[in-house]
Write a protein that holds these residues in place. Structure first.
Motif, PDB file in Angstrom:
ATOM      1  N   TYR A   1      44.503  41.055  41.778  1.00 42.67           N
ATOM      2  CA  TYR A   1      44.856  41.304  43.164  1.00 42.67           C
ATOM      3  C   TYR A   1      45.840  42.477  43.190  1.00 42.67           C
ATOM      4  CZ  TYR A   1      42.844  36.735  44.307  1.00 42.67           C
ATOM      5  OH  TYR A   1      41.986  35.671  44.466  1.00 42.67           O
TER       6      TYR A   1
ATOM      7  N   LYS B   1      40.556  38.204  40.878  1.00 42.84           N
ATOM      8  CA  LYS B   1      39.437  37.918  41.774  1.00 42.84           C
ATOM      9  C   LYS B   1      38.255  37.297  41.058  1.00 42.84           C
ATOM     10  CE  LYS B   1      39.625  42.253  42.684  1.00 42.84           C
ATOM     11  NZ  LYS B   1      39.392  43.636  43.135  1.00 42.84           N
TER      12      LYS B   1
ATOM     13  N   GLN C   1      40.267  43.603  38.118  1.00 45.26           N
ATOM     14  CA  GLN C   1      40.085  42.264  38.673  1.00 45.26           C
ATOM     15  C   GLN C   1      41.359  41.692  39.296  1.00 45.26           C
ATOM     16  OE1 GLN C   1      37.147  41.027  38.913  1.00 45.26           O
ATOM     17  NE2 GLN C   1      36.134  42.558  37.624  1.00 45.26           N
TER      18      GLN C   1
END
Length: 427
Positions: free
Chosen positions: A127, A357, A125
């Motif tokens: 970046y 994210k 998850q």
């Protein structure tokens, strides 16, 4: 027959005590007893003093869901040298199970104490670019705490009161704004220069970020073909520092982090050099404050007018901790990023800009929203202190404090910066 009877008596004498021992044996362990025996205490070092209360609340929420875990939080203040005690604790084997690392050079320096987190679920998850500072030889050694942006935060209402209609974009415009604020009876700058990280990290970084090619400039400093002492951008930086001292609060060297923020939130000062991380402090002290964010101008020819945005720190698991503690520490980190409770604390309570994210950003406050908008638009400059020689920032900060205290003049300070770089880059 007599002998046989005596034998039976002796056997009985032996059996009776054994039976009695068996009758008095402790009862089988209950599920409650097992859970009590398995209870694990994690020591966590939290560097975010501005969310100390909220962070404690989050750990209590985790403990309610995981009653076998007790998390002891040690919150450290804003002083940049707060790693000294961590080094001592780690060296004696009494260090925390979870602490933070800034990545890059510090990740290399602390590698023997950083647990490999490459297989953790939260990684999918994150970046991707946020993991680079803690990636060594293809392995990941830290979980991003958050994204942070900093610059000048200003009080829009006080600006309006002083007749300032446009956000200053150059040093000349900032000077004019400071004069208008002072003429209106408002202290322009809150200057908490007791905190050397404000000077050695954040302020110094602006001069590095405004180089034509920052990476090349750092390489040239290392090979001796560039010098801080003769670089015009660093001279410009000190002109900005002079401006904040001239139009700032009294006694900047005895004004600490909390005092500085209080000056701003009480509307005694109109501008503060800080980042989105002070949003919870602003919300608590002055929840309806009308604030804005602007880049820090150091001259009239900025190469890029942008906020400084980066991942400031990474959660690390102590490689020296026992396996049971490492397992629980990893579970806690995943909970922060993947559970609904953890995500809620990150955004609603901490006002963090998530580096993940999967975490929505509906309620993170105006400073974080502006930072995230600039980040997504690519209108940012990076924090470069991660590429500095380790521990040089403390010397940058201490030397700048001497300048603020009028113990060094401008040329002497620039030479101190250069001497520090030459010494640390050779180590």
């Amino acid at each position: 027959m007599k002998n046989r009877f005596l034998s039976l008596l002796l056997i009985g004498a032996v059996i009776l005590p054994l039976s009695a021992c068996q009758d008095e044996a402790p009862p089988e362990k209950t599920e409650k007893t097992e859970k009590t025996e398995r209870k694990i205490t994690l020591d966590l070092r939290n560097p975010k003093v501005e969310i100390s209360t909220q962070f404690e609340e989050m750990t209590r929420a985790y403990e309610r869901e995981n009653p076998h875990v007790n998390i002891r939080v040690h919150t450290v203040g804003g002083a940049m040298d707060d790693l000294a005690d961590l080094k001592a604790e780690i060296a004696t084997g009494t260090g925390p199970d979870i602490f933070t690392n800034s990545g890059y050079e510090n990740a290399k320096l602390w590698r023997n104490y950083l647990e490999d987190l490459s297989g953790e679920p939260w990684i999918n998850q994150a970046y991707k670019e946020s993991l680079s500072p803690v990636t060594l030889d293809g392995k990941i050694y830290g979980m991003p705490v958050n994204l942070e942006g900093y610059g000048f935060i200003y009080n829009k209402d006080l600006f309006k009161q002083a007749g300032i209609t446009d956000q200053p974009a150059t040093l000349s415009e900032l000077t004019a704004a400071a004069e208008k604020l002072q003429n209106a009876g408002i202290t322009p700058f809150a200057t908490g220069y007791y905190e050397d990280w404000k000077l050695g990290d954040h302020l110094m970084n602006v001069a590095f970020a405004q180089q034509k090619d920052t990476d090349a400039f750092i390489r040239n400093l290392n090979n001796g073909t560039e010098k801080i002492s003769t670089n015009q951008t660093f001279k410009d930086l000190l002109a900005l520092l002079d401006l904040t001292i001239k139009y700032g609060n009294d006694n900047p060297l005895s004004t600490d982090y909390t005092m500085e923020v209080n000056l701003f939130t009480s509307e005694k000062a109109a501008i503060i050099q800080q980042g989105n991380w002070i949003q919870p402090m602003i919300d608590q002290a002055s929840p309806d404050m009308n604030i804005g964010f602007m880049p820090i101008p150091i001259n009239d020819r900025p190469l890029k007018e942008a906020l400084v945005v980066s991942v400031p720190n990474y959660w690390a698991v102590n490689k020296q901790s026992i396996p049971e503690k490492k397992k629980e520490a990893k579970k806690f980190l995943n909970w922060m990023v993947l559970s609904e409770q953890g995500k809620r604390f990150m955004t609603e309570e901490f006002k963090f800009i998530p580096a993940f994210k999967n975490i929505k950003t509906d309620d993170i406050g105006p400073l974080a929203e502006e930072t995230l908008r600039n980040y997504k638009d690519g209108n940012t400059v990076p924090s470069n202190w991660f590429h500095f020689p380790v521990e040089i920032r403390e010397e940058f900060g201490a030397a700048t404090q001497l300048y603020v205290g009028k113990q060094l003049n401008r040329n002497q300070l620039l030479n101190e910066y250069q001497k520090s770089w030459e010494r640390f880059s050779k180590e």
